[in-house]
Design a protein around this motif. Structure first.
Motif, PDB file in Angstrom:
ATOM      1  N   UNK A  27      -7.160   6.632   1.694  1.00 44.88           N
ATOM      2  CA  UNK A  27      -8.069   6.694   0.539  1.00 44.88           C
ATOM      3  C   UNK A  27      -7.517   5.883  -0.633  1.00 44.88           C
ATOM      4  N   UNK A  28      -6.252   6.031  -0.936  1.00 46.25           N
ATOM      5  CA  UNK A  28      -5.640   5.279  -2.039  1.00 46.25           C
ATOM      6  C   UNK A  28      -5.647   3.785  -1.731  1.00 46.25           C
ATOM      7  N   UNK A  29      -5.366   3.436  -0.490  1.00 43.91           N
ATOM      8  CA  UNK A  29      -5.331   2.029  -0.116  1.00 43.91           C
ATOM      9  C   UNK A  29      -6.717   1.404  -0.123  1.00 43.91           C
ATOM     10  N   UNK A  30      -7.734   2.182   0.242  1.00 46.32           N
ATOM     11  CA  UNK A  30      -9.112   1.685   0.142  1.00 46.32           C
ATOM     12  C   UNK A  30      -9.484   1.423  -1.311  1.00 46.32           C
ATOM     13  N   UNK A  31      -9.013   2.269  -2.208  1.00 44.07           N
ATOM     14  CA  UNK A  31      -9.284   2.068  -3.632  1.00 44.07           C
ATOM     15  C   UNK A  31      -8.635   0.782  -4.114  1.00 44.07           C
ATOM     16  N   UNK A  32      -7.385   0.549  -3.732  1.00 37.77           N
ATOM     17  CA  UNK A  32      -6.691  -0.687  -4.100  1.00 37.77           C
ATOM     18  C   UNK A  32      -7.444  -1.893  -3.538  1.00 37.77           C
ATOM     19  N   UNK A  33      -7.858  -1.793  -2.285  1.00 37.17           N
ATOM     20  CA  UNK A  33      -8.583  -2.884  -1.633  1.00 37.17           C
ATOM     21  C   UNK A  33      -9.916  -3.148  -2.325  1.00 37.17           C
ATOM     22  N   UNK A  71       0.814  -1.213   0.000  1.00 39.34           N
ATOM     23  CA  UNK A  71       0.000   0.000   0.000  1.00 39.34           C
ATOM     24  C   UNK A  71       0.845   1.259   0.000  1.00 39.34           C
ATOM     25  N   UNK A  72       0.153   2.385   0.082  1.00 38.61           N
ATOM     26  CA  UNK A  72       0.805   3.693   0.142  1.00 38.61           C
ATOM     27  C   UNK A  72       0.813   4.148   1.595  1.00 38.61           C
ATOM     28  N   UNK A  73       1.966   4.346   2.155  1.00 38.68           N
ATOM     29  CA  UNK A  73       2.115   4.713   3.558  1.00 38.68           C
ATOM     30  C   UNK A  73       1.296   5.966   3.890  1.00 38.68           C
ATOM     31  N   UNK A  74       0.340   5.825   4.806  1.00 33.35           N
ATOM     32  CA  UNK A  74      -0.447   6.952   5.290  1.00 33.35           C
ATOM     33  C   UNK A  74      -1.563   7.418   4.382  1.00 33.35           C
ATOM     34  N   UNK A 128      -2.532  -3.913   8.855  1.00 29.05           N
ATOM     35  CA  UNK A 128      -2.276  -2.477   8.735  1.00 29.05           C
ATOM     36  C   UNK A 128      -2.109  -2.011   7.281  1.00 29.05           C
ATOM     37  N   UNK A 129      -2.763  -2.720   6.349  1.00 32.65           N
ATOM     38  CA  UNK A 129      -2.664  -2.340   4.942  1.00 32.65           C
ATOM     39  C   UNK A 129      -3.155  -0.921   4.698  1.00 32.65           C
ATOM     40  N   UNK A 130      -4.203  -0.509   5.371  1.00 33.27           N
ATOM     41  CA  UNK A 130      -4.785   0.808   5.090  1.00 33.27           C
ATOM     42  C   UNK A 130      -3.886   1.966   5.484  1.00 33.27           C
ATOM     43  N   UNK A 131      -3.134   1.832   6.562  1.00 27.37           N
ATOM     44  CA  UNK A 131      -2.305   2.952   7.027  1.00 27.37           C
ATOM     45  C   UNK A 131      -0.820   2.730   6.827  1.00 27.37           C
ATOM     46  N   UNK A 132      -0.380   1.490   6.905  1.00 29.21           N
ATOM     47  CA  UNK A 132       1.044   1.179   6.914  1.00 29.21           C
ATOM     48  C   UNK A 132       1.537   1.118   8.351  1.00 29.21           C
ATOM     49  N   UNK A 133       2.736   0.609   8.532  1.00 29.58           N
ATOM     50  CA  UNK A 133       3.285   0.419   9.873  1.00 29.58           C
ATOM     51  C   UNK A 133       3.975   1.662  10.427  1.00 29.58           C
ATOM     52  N   UNK A 134       4.866   2.246   9.677  1.00 35.14           N
ATOM     53  CA  UNK A 134       5.712   3.333  10.181  1.00 35.14           C
ATOM     54  C   UNK A 134       5.033   4.685   9.973  1.00 35.14           C
ATOM     55  N   UNK A 135       3.943   4.942  10.723  1.00 34.63           N
ATOM     56  CA  UNK A 135       3.192   6.176  10.507  1.00 34.63           C
ATOM     57  C   UNK A 135       3.580   7.282  11.486  1.00 34.63           C
ATOM     58  N   UNK A 136       4.379   6.961  12.490  1.00 34.55           N
ATOM     59  CA  UNK A 136       4.927   7.965  13.400  1.00 34.55           C
ATOM     60  C   UNK A 136       3.903   8.947  13.935  1.00 34.55           C
ATOM     61  N   UNK A 137       4.152  10.231  13.707  1.00 33.81           N
ATOM     62  CA  UNK A 137       3.298  11.295  14.235  1.00 33.81           C
ATOM     63  C   UNK A 137       1.920  11.337  13.572  1.00 33.81           C
TER      64      UNK A 137
END
Length: 62
Positions: A19-25, A13-16, A45-54
């Motif tokens: 919307x783009x990840x929901x489209x892919x899904x 997916x695209x980190x953070x 964590x496909x929708x947000x990604x892991x390393x989202x930090x702040x």
């Protein structure tokens, strides 16, 4: 019990970009359903990604 056909989505997916990840899904789910799958499995964590930090507060669901 009838067999259950499953489909797997292998993508980081695209980190953070929820919307783009929901489209892919959504597109992957449509392809999976068209191929006869009853379940689509996506990475944790496909929708947000892991390393989202702040961005964790911005990306959190209510």
């Amino acid at each position: 019990m009838p067999a259950l056909r499953t489909a797997l989505l292998q993508s980081s997916g695209e980190l953070g970009d929820v919307a783009a990840n929901l489209k892919v899904l959504d597109e992957a789910a449509a392809r999976a359903a068209a191929a006869g799958a009853g379940v689509l499995l996506a990475p944790e964590l496909f929708l947000t990604g892991y390393a989202i930090g702040a961005d964790i507060a911005r990306l959190a669901e209510p």
